[in-house]
Design a protein around this motif. Sequence first.
Motif: not given
Length: 344
Positions: A44-45, A125-128, A130-135
């Motif tokens: 994803f990253q 969404e990951f880039g904007k 969601a990559r910090y979704y867990n936090f």
Amino acid sequence: MEKIEIQKFIALNEEFETANKLVRLGFGELQSINLDNDFYFLPFQLLSQGFERFMKAYICVAYVEKHDILPDFQYIKSLGHDLERLLEEIKLNYYSHYRPVQFEADWQLISDDMNLNELLFILSEFGKLARYYNFDFITGSSKIGINPKEAWRKFENKIKTVDIHTIEKLTNHDVNHEVYQEITNYIINLFERFITALSRQIIWGTLGELGKQLTISSFFDYGTLYEKDFGKTDYRKCTTKYKETPKSIHKRIVSDELNRKFNPDFRSKKIRKCDYKGDWPFYADEIIIECRQKHWCIVTIDGYDYALNGAAKGRYKLENPHDAGMAILGKSIEYFITMALKLW
């Protein structure tokens, strides 16, 4: 066209090179996803950054071709990290429609393919956010994004429905790895078409001579891909892990050939691509399947032995053709196992 300062030319070239490496590594990490590895975060990253950098570099060069000047900071910043927004900007301002049918097919893909749109949305969404979704979830953030891993798996389940055949494959030790490979191959095939649709614009001059110069060692080759080329590349070979992992294969020697010819417990058959009626899964055009003692199935490719079934992999400590990079990911070798067992 504006004469670009050498430092800016180098910087743009570096962006295309970086984007190309990120995309290829992302594809490779995606192809490494299997029953034992569900680390989606890394692909994803890599892919979200790779696609973003590619489209922003594309826009920069196309802007020069159209306006005879480089875009300013505010314009590029306003595009953000939204892959869908970047693609829309390209479609509206920097995409030319040529006469060949292929360009209409490219346009249809980037405009109307719902699966491509869904995948780009997840990566966006990951880039904007969601990559910090867990936090965000842990801390109760009011701006929590989607769960990208969950959304991706939902997409995978949509394109590969769990029917009886899929369940049988998942429970078959010989071919269960192929289920993930089929899903991944579909996704990478789609992404390759996406990159190709934009890269073909470069070849046909939308980005001018500057675009050709800047992409000659990165994305230019994507523009030469056509139907027969998609889904054939093993991008795992770009990853450090794959390069550094020793491959357990066996180089055949005289005793192997004597056993094949004279040992009654060994039965073999040569198969050529030109004679095979199905979807040929191997990169080589000719292979030999062999079944030993009605149980252990191997395949010989270019003088090396690989394990066809799990029994042979366990007994001889050999890689299967997919893991060794000798068979096309997403194309099944199941029928070749069946043929080998039926030699008895």
